[in-house]
Design a protein around this motif. Structure first.
Motif, PDB file in Angstrom:
ATOM      1  N   CYS A  93      -2.950  -1.499  -3.548  1.00  0.00           N
ATOM      2  CA  CYS A  93      -3.376  -2.270  -2.372  1.00  0.00           C
ATOM      3  C   CYS A  93      -4.462  -3.305  -2.668  1.00  0.00           C
ATOM      4  O   CYS A  93      -5.132  -3.760  -1.738  1.00  0.00           O
ATOM      5  CB  CYS A  93      -3.857  -1.317  -1.285  1.00  0.00           C
ATOM      6  SG  CYS A  93      -5.380  -0.456  -1.725  1.00  0.00           S
ATOM      7  N   GLY A 102      -7.007   5.449  -2.317  1.00  0.00           N
ATOM      8  CA  GLY A 102      -7.620   5.011  -3.567  1.00  0.00           C
ATOM      9  C   GLY A 102      -7.029   5.666  -4.798  1.00  0.00           C
ATOM     10  O   GLY A 102      -7.716   5.829  -5.808  1.00  0.00           O
ATOM     11  N   ILE A 103      -5.762   6.044  -4.745  1.00  0.00           N
ATOM     12  CA  ILE A 103      -5.144   6.759  -5.869  1.00  0.00           C
ATOM     13  C   ILE A 103      -3.988   5.972  -6.501  1.00  0.00           C
ATOM     14  O   ILE A 103      -3.862   5.919  -7.716  1.00  0.00           O
ATOM     15  CB  ILE A 103      -4.628   8.140  -5.398  1.00  0.00           C
ATOM     16  CG1 ILE A 103      -5.819   8.998  -4.960  1.00  0.00           C
ATOM     17  CG2 ILE A 103      -3.855   8.846  -6.504  1.00  0.00           C
ATOM     18  CD1 ILE A 103      -5.420  10.243  -4.208  1.00  0.00           C
ATOM     19  N   CYS A 104      -3.162   5.337  -5.670  1.00  0.00           N
ATOM     20  CA  CYS A 104      -1.944   4.715  -6.227  1.00  0.00           C
ATOM     21  C   CYS A 104      -2.209   3.353  -6.862  1.00  0.00           C
ATOM     22  O   CYS A 104      -1.462   2.897  -7.723  1.00  0.00           O
ATOM     23  CB  CYS A 104      -0.875   4.591  -5.155  1.00  0.00           C
ATOM     24  SG  CYS A 104      -1.235   3.318  -3.925  1.00  0.00           S
ATOM     25  N   GLY A 105      -3.259   2.672  -6.434  1.00  0.00           N
ATOM     26  CA  GLY A 105      -3.640   1.400  -7.051  1.00  0.00           C
ATOM     27  C   GLY A 105      -2.819   0.204  -6.619  1.00  0.00           C
ATOM     28  O   GLY A 105      -2.877  -0.844  -7.256  1.00  0.00           O
ATOM     29  N   ALA A 147       0.858  -1.195   0.000  1.00  0.00           N
ATOM     30  CA  ALA A 147       0.000   0.000   0.000  1.00  0.00           C
ATOM     31  C   ALA A 147       0.884   1.231   0.000  1.00  0.00           C
ATOM     32  O   ALA A 147       2.024   1.172   0.479  1.00  0.00           O
ATOM     33  CB  ALA A 147      -0.893   0.019   1.231  1.00  0.00           C
ATOM     34  N   MET A 148       0.370   2.319  -0.555  1.00  0.00           N
ATOM     35  CA  MET A 148       1.135   3.563  -0.505  1.00  0.00           C
ATOM     36  C   MET A 148       0.258   4.751  -0.110  1.00  0.00           C
ATOM     37  O   MET A 148       0.375   5.297   0.952  1.00  0.00           O
ATOM     38  CB  MET A 148       1.812   3.827  -1.853  1.00  0.00           C
ATOM     39  CG  MET A 148       3.033   2.952  -2.087  1.00  0.00           C
ATOM     40  SD  MET A 148       4.064   3.498  -3.430  1.00  0.00           S
ATOM     41  CE  MET A 148       3.102   3.044  -4.848  1.00  0.00           C
ATOM     42  N   CYS A 149      -0.682   5.131  -0.998  1.00  0.00           N
ATOM     43  CA  CYS A 149      -1.387   6.410  -0.781  1.00  0.00           C
ATOM     44  C   CYS A 149      -2.439   6.359   0.311  1.00  0.00           C
ATOM     45  O   CYS A 149      -2.769   7.370   0.901  1.00  0.00           O
ATOM     46  CB  CYS A 149      -2.030   6.852  -2.089  1.00  0.00           C
ATOM     47  SG  CYS A 149      -3.464   5.842  -2.550  1.00  0.00           S
ATOM     48  N   ARG A 150      -3.028   5.206   0.565  1.00  0.00           N
ATOM     49  CA  ARG A 150      -4.138   5.017   1.516  1.00  0.00           C
ATOM     50  C   ARG A 150      -5.386   5.806   1.117  1.00  0.00           C
ATOM     51  O   ARG A 150      -6.228   6.109   1.959  1.00  0.00           O
ATOM     52  CB  ARG A 150      -3.750   5.460   2.932  1.00  0.00           C
ATOM     53  CG  ARG A 150      -2.526   4.816   3.471  1.00  0.00           C
ATOM     54  CD  ARG A 150      -2.303   5.319   4.868  1.00  0.00           C
ATOM     55  NE  ARG A 150      -0.960   5.061   5.315  1.00  0.00           N
ATOM     56  CZ  ARG A 150      -0.507   5.443   6.489  1.00  0.00           C
ATOM     57  NH1 ARG A 150      -1.295   6.085   7.320  1.00  0.00           N
ATOM     58  NH2 ARG A 150       0.718   5.179   6.841  1.00  0.00           N
ATOM     59  N   CYS A 203      -7.704  -0.042   0.827  1.00  0.00           N
ATOM     60  CA  CYS A 203      -7.777   1.264   1.499  1.00  0.00           C
ATOM     61  C   CYS A 203      -9.147   1.912   1.408  1.00  0.00           C
ATOM     62  O   CYS A 203      -9.422   2.857   2.152  1.00  0.00           O
ATOM     63  CB  CYS A 203      -6.705   2.199   0.960  1.00  0.00           C
ATOM     64  SG  CYS A 203      -6.964   2.701  -0.747  1.00  0.00           S
TER      65      CYS A 203
HETATM   66  S1  FES Z   1      -3.118   2.411  -0.943  1.00  0.00           S
HETATM   67 FE1  FES Z   1      -3.216   3.520  -2.793  1.00  0.00          FE
HETATM   68  S2  FES Z   1      -5.015   2.783  -3.768  1.00  0.00           S
HETATM   69 FE2  FES Z   1      -5.016   1.822  -1.829  1.00  0.00          FE
END
Ligand code: FES
Length: 230
Positions: free
Chosen positions: A56, A51-54, A46-49, A68
């Protein structure tokens, strides 16, 4: 609540079970709580938490979701996504997604000068630009299992924006999609129903496919369902 996690360890899948105070939290928050307070060996991505980085995507109670932005209120199971090669626990290899983007040359060829888009012109391609490449459309796609050369729903979703955006200098971009076997799509709509961003990949694939037929890049393929004959 009980949280069962299917983990890939030493070449095998094993289940770990945790008791977590997680009602009303997102799946990602629950995974973080497990890692920080119960089991530091648990791996997930996970990165952005937000719903943006895709990054997770996992399976929650058997359905592919973004960890997330999936909130849960009862006992759950969390598993790695289907199709992708597992690496460790919930972490899978995303490389096959990027390879198909490269194969279809899904990128902009810049114009010598920038040109602005009107809002209605942007509307045509916004479903494509909303794609965050989380890969969920691919993990639920039956065509990939039948045809390893199929270009993937995520590739065509991204390609739609490149093909139909007038800021792309390469007006023959559709030709680059020919090696991706677009006609292997069964139009089952699994991708459209599962997409967390509502990008409607199957719809975009249909439009690309129609245009490829219209411009003679692929031949028309009609299915015979048997019930149309008299
Ligand atoms: S952590 Fe980035 S989309 Fe879920």
């Amino acid at each position: 609540m009980k949280v069962k996690v299917k983990r890939f360890k030493d070449g095998n899948f094993v289940w770990s079970e945790y008791e977590v105070d997680g009602e009303g939290r997102t799946v990602l928050e629950i995974l973080q709580r497990i890692k920080e307070e119960i089991d530091p060996t648990l791996s997930y991505r996970a990165m952005c938490r937000a719903g943006i980085c895709g990054t997770c995507a996992v399976k929650v109670n058997g359905e592919h979701k973004l960890a997330c932005n999936t909130r849960v209120y009862d006992d759950i199971t969390i598993e790695p996504v289907d199709i992708a090669t597992p690496i460790k626990d919930l972490v899978v290899d995303h490389e096959f997604i990027y390879e198909k983007l490269k194969k279809g040359k899904v990128w902009f060829d810049p114009l010598p000068t920038n040109i602005p888009l009107k809002p209605d012109e942007l509307k045509n391609t916004e479903k494509s630009w909303d794609c965050i490449l989380c890969g969920i459309c691919n993990y639920v796609c039956p065509a990939i299992q039948e045809d390893k050369n199929f270009g993937l729903p995520s590739t065509f979703t991204k390609a739609y924006g490149v093909v139909f955006d007038k800021r792309n200098a390469n007006k023959e971009k559709l030709k680059d999609l020919v090696p991706l076997n677009i006609q292997s799509c069964t139009h089952c709509k699994n991708c459209t129903f599962s997409c967390p961003k509502d990008c409607t990949p199957e719809f975009l694939i249909t439009i690309l496919e129609n245009n490829m037929v219209r411009y003679g890049l692929i031949s028309r393929k009609e299915q015979d369902f048997g019930f149309l004959g008299f």
